[in-house]
Write an enzyme that holds these catalytic residues in place. Structure first.
Site, short mmCIF file in Angstrom:
data_model
loop_
_atom_site.label_atom_id
_atom_site.label_comp_id
_atom_site.label_asym_id
_atom_site.label_seq_id
_atom_site.Cartn_x
_atom_site.Cartn_y
_atom_site.Cartn_z
CB CYS A 89 -10.82 -2.75 0.49
SG CYS A 89 -10.17 -2.02 -1.02
CG ASN B 154 -0.46 -0.33 2.51
OD1 ASN B 154 0.59 -0.95 2.62
ND2 ASN B 154 -1.17 0.07 3.53
CD GLU C 286 -5.40 -5.96 -1.47
OE1 GLU C 286 -4.82 -4.86 -1.32
OE2 GLU C 286 -6.25 -6.37 -0.67
CB CYS D 107 -8.68 -4.57 -3.68
SG CYS D 107 -7.51 -3.23 -3.34
CB CYS E 60 -5.25 -1.35 -1.78
SG CYS E 60 -6.55 -0.58 -0.82
CD GLU F 16 -1.38 4.76 4.59
OE1 GLU F 16 -0.78 5.57 5.34
OE2 GLU F 16 -2.05 3.81 5.02
N1 THU Z 1 -5.34 -1.51 2.39
C1 THU Z 1 -4.79 -2.32 1.44
O1 THU Z 1 -3.63 -2.15 1.07
N2 THU Z 1 -5.55 -3.31 0.93
C2 THU Z 1 -6.85 -3.55 1.26
O2 THU Z 1 -7.49 -4.43 0.67
C3 THU Z 1 -7.49 -2.76 2.31
C4 THU Z 1 -6.70 -1.65 2.88
C5 THU Z 1 -4.54 -0.41 2.94
C6 THU Z 1 -5.01 0.97 2.56
C7 THU Z 1 -4.44 1.81 3.69
O3 THU Z 1 -3.12 2.19 3.36
C8 THU Z 1 -4.40 0.88 4.89
O4 THU Z 1 -4.58 -0.43 4.35
C9 THU Z 1 -5.47 1.15 5.92
O5 THU Z 1 -6.73 1.20 5.35
#
Ligand code: THU
Length: 129
Positions: free
Chosen positions: A86, A42, A55, A89, A53, A44
């Site tokens: 999520c 991920n 994935e 994704c 994310c 940010e």
């Molecule tokens: N996140 C992912 O990388 N993949 C997911 O399927 C759900 C959430 C990350 C996004 C963010 O940087 C952190 O998790 C908290 O939500």
């Protein structure tokens, strides 16, 4: 199918997570039909809604290298519970096949699996008809 290599790759990718806001690292590893693995973490940014994310990072890396056919994707976080993709994704994975196996792992590398079609039933599909 032995998913150990895929889980190891996702755990390694998790170390690269760029997470100044959530401190919640996620790693992903995507398996192509030809056996190659693409990883992602991920990423940010301060405009939080634009966060990418793990994935989707892995999928974009693979597709931009010419890959289109995938058999499995693993995601993992630093949690006791399994890390499940999520909704955004899930829709992104669905683009490349409802049959893709999703490996949802925890920080110890234990996992559960489901087909994408189970995680996102009655999936939206683009159609001009
Ligand atoms: N996140 C992912 O990388 N993949 C997911 O399927 C759900 C959430 C990350 C996004 C963010 O940087 C952190 O998790 C908290 O939500």
């Amino acid at each position: 199918m032995d998913y150990e290599a895929l889980i190891r790759a996702a755990l390694a990718a998790k170390k690269h997570a760029y997470i100044p806001y959530s401190q919640f690292p996620v790693g992903a590893a995507l398996l192509t039909k030809t056996g190659k693995i693409y990883t992602g973490c991920n990423v940010e940014i301060g405009s939080l809604g634009l966060t990418l994310c793990a994935e989707r990072t892995a999928i974009v890396k693979a597709v931009s290298e010419g890959e289109r056919e995938f058999t499995a994707i693993c995601c993992v976080a630093d949690t006791e519970d399994y890390c499940r993709p999520c909704g955004a994704c899930r829709q992104f994975i669905a683009e490349f096949g409802l049959d893709i196996q999703v490996i949802m792992a925890n920080k110890e590398g234990k996992y559960e699996t489901a087909k994408l079609s189970q995680l996102l039933p009655k999936t939206f599909q683009f159609s001009k008809e």
